[in-house]
Design an enzyme around this catalytic site. Structure first.
Site: not given
Ligand code: FE
Length: 152
Positions: A68, A71, A117, A120, A140
Site C-alpha cells: 500500500c 501505509c 486497504c 489505512c 483491478c
C-alpha cells in the site's frame, strides 16, 4: 500470519515487510498530501482513478510484493499478477491475510465492488468476477495506490 517486528514494534506479515501502525497514520488531508504525490493523493485518499495505460505498474513484470502506497501493508504478490489488457495492474488474489477489504460502490451509475486497504482506508481499485483461474477474480488496482518492493 501476523507477528510483531521486535525492533520496530510494527505488525509484519509473512513477507517480513512492516506496515505503519494505524495509530501512526495521518489523520488529515494535509498530512497525507505531504507524504504522497498529487496523483497518489487523488487516487488513494480521494478514490480517484488513474488513466488506463498510464500508471507505473500496469506493464511491470518484476518479481516482488506490491504494498500500500499509504501505509506499506503488503497487499499483492507479483506471482498473482496477470495480463488483463485493461491498462491497470491486475491480480487474481490478494496476499493471504492482507488487509484488503471490499465495499459496494454505486458511483457513476454502476454497481461495483470497491477494494480498499483496511489498515489505512486507502482506495485501491475494484474487483470484478471476470478474472482467470484459480479464483476467477480480477483485482483491478491503480498503480498510484501501490508501491512495489522488488525481491532482492
Ligand atoms: Fe494502507
Amino acid at each position: 500470519m501476523c507477528i510483531r517486528d521486535s525492533q520496530r514494534g510494527y505488525p509484519v506479515v509473512e513477507s517480513g515487510m512492516p506496515q505503519i501502525p494505524r495509530e501512526e497514520l495521518p489523520t488529515s488531508d494535509d498530512e497525507w498530501k505531504a507524504r504522497l504525490t498529487p496523483e497518489q493523493f487523488e487516487v488513494a485518499r480521494k478514490a480517484g482513478t488513474e488513466r488506463a495505460f498510464t500508471g507505473e505498474y500496469w506493464d511491470n513484470h518484476e518479481d516482488g510484493t506490491y504494498t500500500c502506497v499509504c501505509c506499506g501493508a503488503p497487499l499483492f504478490s507479483s506471482k498473482t499478477k496477470f495480463e488483463s489488457g485493461s491498462g491497470w495492474p491486475s491480480f487474481w488474489e490478494p496476499i493471504e491475510q492482507a488487509p484488503v477489504g471490499e465495499e459496494t460502490d454505486r458511483s457513476y451509475g454502476m454497481v461495483r465492488t470497491e477494494v480498499r486497504c483496511e489498515n489505512c482506508d486507502a482506495h485501491l481499485g475494484h474487483v470484478f468476477p471476470d478474472g482467470p483461474n484459480p479464483t476467477g477474480q480480477r483485482y483491478c488496482i491503480n498503480s498510484a495506490s501501490l508501491k512495489l518492493e522488488e525481491d532482492t
